[in-house]
Scaffold this motif. Sequence first.
Motif, mmCIF file in Angstrom:
data_model
loop_
_atom_site.group_PDB
_atom_site.id
_atom_site.type_symbol
_atom_site.label_atom_id
_atom_site.label_comp_id
_atom_site.label_asym_id
_atom_site.label_seq_id
_atom_site.Cartn_x
_atom_site.Cartn_y
_atom_site.Cartn_z
ATOM 1 N N CYS A 31 -28.104 -15.656 10.281
ATOM 2 C CA CYS A 31 -29.043 -15.858 11.393
ATOM 3 C C CYS A 31 -30.430 -16.201 10.864
ATOM 4 O O CYS A 31 -31.082 -17.137 11.347
ATOM 5 N N VAL A 32 -30.888 -15.429 9.886
ATOM 6 C CA VAL A 32 -32.243 -15.627 9.375
ATOM 7 C C VAL A 32 -32.353 -16.990 8.688
ATOM 8 O O VAL A 32 -33.318 -17.735 8.908
ATOM 9 N N ALA A 35 -32.215 -19.739 11.258
ATOM 10 C CA ALA A 35 -33.451 -19.712 12.042
ATOM 11 C C ALA A 35 -34.574 -20.382 11.262
ATOM 12 O O ALA A 35 -35.342 -21.174 11.812
ATOM 13 N N TYR A 39 -36.828 -23.609 12.322
ATOM 14 C CA TYR A 39 -38.157 -23.230 12.764
ATOM 15 C C TYR A 39 -39.261 -23.647 11.826
ATOM 16 O O TYR A 39 -40.326 -24.070 12.268
ATOM 17 N N HIS A 57 -26.208 -20.907 14.086
ATOM 18 C CA HIS A 57 -27.132 -19.838 14.466
ATOM 19 C C HIS A 57 -26.631 -19.104 15.721
ATOM 20 O O HIS A 57 -26.605 -17.878 15.769
ATOM 21 N N GLY A 61 -25.274 -15.219 15.697
ATOM 22 C CA GLY A 61 -25.957 -14.252 16.544
ATOM 23 C C GLY A 61 -25.006 -13.564 17.505
ATOM 24 O O GLY A 61 -25.039 -12.349 17.685
ATOM 25 N N MET A 128 -32.596 -9.677 20.995
ATOM 26 C CA MET A 128 -32.398 -11.018 20.442
ATOM 27 C C MET A 128 -31.163 -11.669 21.062
ATOM 28 O O MET A 128 -31.149 -12.856 21.371
ATOM 29 N N HIS A 153 -37.919 -14.195 21.935
ATOM 30 C CA HIS A 153 -37.027 -14.508 20.812
ATOM 31 C C HIS A 153 -37.839 -14.932 19.583
ATOM 32 O O HIS A 153 -37.582 -14.472 18.467
ATOM 33 N N ASP A 154 -38.830 -15.792 19.785
ATOM 34 C CA ASP A 154 -39.655 -16.279 18.676
ATOM 35 C C ASP A 154 -40.423 -15.154 17.992
ATOM 36 O O ASP A 154 -40.407 -15.018 16.774
ATOM 37 N N ALA A 157 -38.250 -12.395 16.462
ATOM 38 C CA ALA A 157 -37.617 -12.898 15.231
ATOM 39 C C ALA A 157 -38.536 -12.666 14.040
ATOM 40 O O ALA A 157 -38.097 -12.248 12.967
#
Lengths: 257, 240
Positions: A31-32, A35, A39, A57, A61, A128, A153-154, A157
């Motif tokens: 996920c990280v 992301a 991003y 992703h 999740g 999340m 979420h942003d 995170a």
Amino acid sequence: MRPPVDGTRLARFTRAERWVHRCTAGLVLLCVATAACLYLPQLAVLVGRRRLVTTVHEWAGLLLPVPLLLGLGSRALRRDLGRLNRFAPYDREWLRAVLWRGYHRPAGKFNAGQKLYAGWIAGAVVVMLGSGLLMWFTGLAPLAWRTGATFVHDWLALAVGVVVLGHLWMAMRDPEARRGMRTGSVDRRWAAREHPHWQPAEGAEPTGEEPADDVEPTGEQPTGDAEPTAAEPTGGQPVEGDGPAGDGQPSRSRSSR
Amino acid sequence: MNDNPDTRGTPVGRRVMLGVIALGAAGVAAGPTLSKSLDSVLSGLSKQDPTGLTGLLPDAGGFRYYSVTGPVKPVAAADYRLTVDGLVDRPAGYGLADLQALPQHRIVHDVQCVTGWRVPATPFEGVRLADLLDAAGVRPGATAVHFSCFDGSYTESLTLDQARRDDVLVALKMQDQPVSHDHGGPVRLYVAPMYFYKSAKWLSGITVTPTVQRGYWEQNGYDVDAWVGRSNGRDDAPTG
């Protein structure tokens, strides 16, 4: 493979618990990583493939809670969740010690920091997941919700990233704690030093599984919330006898942290 | 005093977890308002931030980089080529210098992404798509335009009526600079009144077609007629 247990080793995590941890860790890292690729502009330029990365992703999740939910079938894991949930007086002492840089930091199988981390990250995963689903299935809710979900979420995170880094940092500094999660067993002296109030169940060492007649540690007893913790008879004091410390006084907490 | 979970103790873990969930729900509810005010604070901050670190925070304003393929190989200005073909009388190929020699138009509108971010008052400059279509001579029976890109994957489409609007450009400049590679340079499409996915980056081909061929994101569920504020279930202020 059974965790090696003998005079110097103590069973800490069952195989089921370790696999839950491993699978969850893998999914979190996935996920990280994805992301970051979606991003961070520099990584996005390098990796691109937005649709593929998005799909990975989303599914990582969605699957994130699955290992833990499957793990609920393990009595040992449920019991440890109960331990993580409940704060004893010595946990407050531990937090105070951390706050004031004190040396005496008593803890049960999990210290107060680990308990807070567990509660926080569990809540964060739920948030999340919820906000992620709102962004994924755009027809699910009105646009304002989607905007709000994106916002949560942003920012969450970012917080999760920092907190998980902290988790890794703590693990990096404690090889014996890592060994416990890797092999299932820990050094008895380490346990006595770091977790003096931890009382592994007698006779269940080899697998860590509890006898079948054990009370369900669901933490849902109706009186649980109202139970006055001050009524605990020996707050903060180590019990005599069946503590893990066969070779030292359990009350002597480590001072080097 | 022991460590058994069933000997009570305050359920702090559960309270922390429920507290985080409650905060998250509150954040979703207050998000639209909160993100607007944070947006203005952060975009103000990021203008004065020499490290550029604030640009990594959510809602810090500015463009975000999206690409649907792996790393896109940059094309040098001298090697760039744009073809116009399909249902036209005079298929053509343009180099960058050829495009620069045509009448240039500069328009300034907000840019709105379908994922929510918006960049205010962004100048784009280039050749009107209508001029290129007129030069090629659109044949009867054509109703749409299909765009292809040198990243090898991305495609887009417009109807002929949309393509002939004054605010649809084959853009050579963005923010008064030559369009950079990350922004889709040397030449990208700019469709001012529509969500930004219509403004295909790395434009390499314009094909006049009998019917609308859906573009990359449109095959994945996004609206073909992507008017800002009137499509994709969104209600943003129009940009056109």
